[in-house]
Design an enzyme around this catalytic site. Structure first.
Site, PDB file in Angstrom:
ATOM      1  N   ASP A  18       0.845  -1.205   0.000  1.00  0.00           N
ATOM      2  CA  ASP A  18       0.000   0.000   0.000  1.00  0.00           C
ATOM      3  C   ASP A  18       0.878   1.252   0.000  1.00  0.00           C
ATOM      4  O   ASP A  18       2.000   1.231   0.505  1.00  0.00           O
ATOM      5  CB  ASP A  18      -0.890  -0.032   1.252  1.00  0.00           C
ATOM      6  CG  ASP A  18      -2.048   0.954   1.157  1.00  0.00           C
ATOM      7  OD1 ASP A  18      -2.293   1.491   0.058  1.00  0.00           O
ATOM      8  OD2 ASP A  18      -2.696   1.188   2.187  1.00  0.00           O
ATOM      9  N   HIS A  35       3.335   3.427  -8.762  1.00  0.00           N
ATOM     10  CA  HIS A  35       3.176   2.004  -9.107  1.00  0.00           C
ATOM     11  C   HIS A  35       4.452   1.473  -9.767  1.00  0.00           C
ATOM     12  O   HIS A  35       4.861   0.341  -9.530  1.00  0.00           O
ATOM     13  CB  HIS A  35       1.974   1.827 -10.040  1.00  0.00           C
ATOM     14  CG  HIS A  35       0.661   2.197  -9.390  1.00  0.00           C
ATOM     15  ND1 HIS A  35       0.311   1.773  -8.133  1.00  0.00           N
ATOM     16  CD2 HIS A  35      -0.382   2.965  -9.829  1.00  0.00           C
ATOM     17  CE1 HIS A  35      -0.896   2.249  -7.817  1.00  0.00           C
ATOM     18  NE2 HIS A  35      -1.321   2.980  -8.832  1.00  0.00           N
ATOM     19  N   LEU A 129      11.276 -20.543  -4.116  1.00  0.00           N
ATOM     20  CA  LEU A 129      10.225 -19.669  -3.579  1.00  0.00           C
ATOM     21  C   LEU A 129       9.013 -19.778  -4.486  1.00  0.00           C
ATOM     22  O   LEU A 129       9.150 -19.818  -5.718  1.00  0.00           O
ATOM     23  CB  LEU A 129      10.714 -18.205  -3.566  1.00  0.00           C
ATOM     24  CG  LEU A 129       9.685 -17.140  -3.168  1.00  0.00           C
ATOM     25  CD1 LEU A 129       9.461 -17.156  -1.645  1.00  0.00           C
ATOM     26  CD2 LEU A 129      10.131 -15.739  -3.584  1.00  0.00           C
TER      27      LEU A 129
END
Ligand code: FPP
Length: 245
Positions: A18, A35, A129
């Site tokens: 956020d 962004h 991962l």
């Protein structure tokens, strides 16, 4: 007796990324610049998650409520995701990182979906991962879909209502079983889950970082994980130290 046992194990970390917009606005830049910087933070967090020995990282990249944003911002977010998939695919493969998504797929723009499927396929065997992007995702929507799938099986006579328990319900949420998040991090100082992994976060440790996502660095993830290790996880039981008295 003092509990001297080893620190909490950590498998799965979720992050609510956020503060991209505020980061940009504070710098007099358009929101999309936030962004763009956020996409760079995704790369840093992924690398640090590998270093920290985390086996699953789930990033909240686009919620099912984000469609309400101006069309231009939605377009930029998918363009950045598209660029990320094209630019990172080779590195993900080399580093043994498997990429997949959770959430609806039918509204993802076709050009992005194509590269997403290619990346998922190309990284499927990665074991270092598992990077999961929550895309067009909402936890309530996920729960409703699971309830609907189970209801269909009951109507078909394949399942008795009494057979629906937590294990069956969790299995109906996602096709492949994944561990619940041990730790959920949210950046930019907000302290809420905003419809992220609501079922799976029942016992997750929560960590709120004041920094906006584009400023989130490797050390911040390391700090969050160190804080997690200092906590006592009880899952409704007694702490291990008390049990050993
Ligand atoms: C929240 O910031 C962030 C998002 C809605 C999108 C997250 C997207 C990225 C990090 C970039 C691309 C993703 C990938 C996986 C390459 P906000 O816009 O709500 O910030 P604000 O609350 O300050 O307005």
């Amino acid at each position: 007796m003092k509990d001297t046992s080893s620190k909490n194990s950590i498998q799965h970390v979720g992050i609510i990324m956020d503060g991209n917009g505020r980061w940009a606005q504070q710098r007099g830049m358009p929101r999309w610049k936030g962004h763009e910087a956020g996409a760079r933070a995704v790369r840093r967090a992924t690398e640090e998650a590998c270093r920290q020995g985390v086996s699953m990282l789930t990033l909240f990249a686009f919620s099912n409520e984000n469609w309400k944003r101006p069309a231009q911002e939605v377009h930029i977010l998918f363009t950045l995701l598209h660029r990320y998939l094209r630019e990172e695919r080779k590195e993900l493969i080399e580093k043994g990182i498997r990429l997949s998504t959770l959430g609806r797929r039918d509204r993802i723009p076709a050009r992005v979906l194509e590269d997403l499927q290619m990346t998922e396929e190309a990284t499927r065997t990665g074991t270092r991962l598992h990077l999961r992007l929550a895309l067009d995702y909402g936890a309530r929507q996920e729960i409703v879909m699971a309830a609907r799938a189970l209801a269909r099986r009951v109507v078909a006579g394949d399942l008795h209502p009494e057979e629906i328990d937590e294990v069956r319900f969790a299995a109906a949420l996602v096709p492949d079983p994944v561990p619940d998040p041990d730790l959920i991090i949210r950046t930019a100082g907000e302290q809420r889950l905003s419809n992220f992994l609501l079922w799976q976060s029942a016992y997750s440790e929560l960590y709120f970082c004041p920094k906006p996502w584009p400023d989130f660095e490797e050390a911040d993830l390391a700090c969050a994980i160190a804080d997690y290790h200092s906590r006592t996880r009880k899952f409704g039981d007694l702490p291990r130290a008390a049990v050993s008295i």
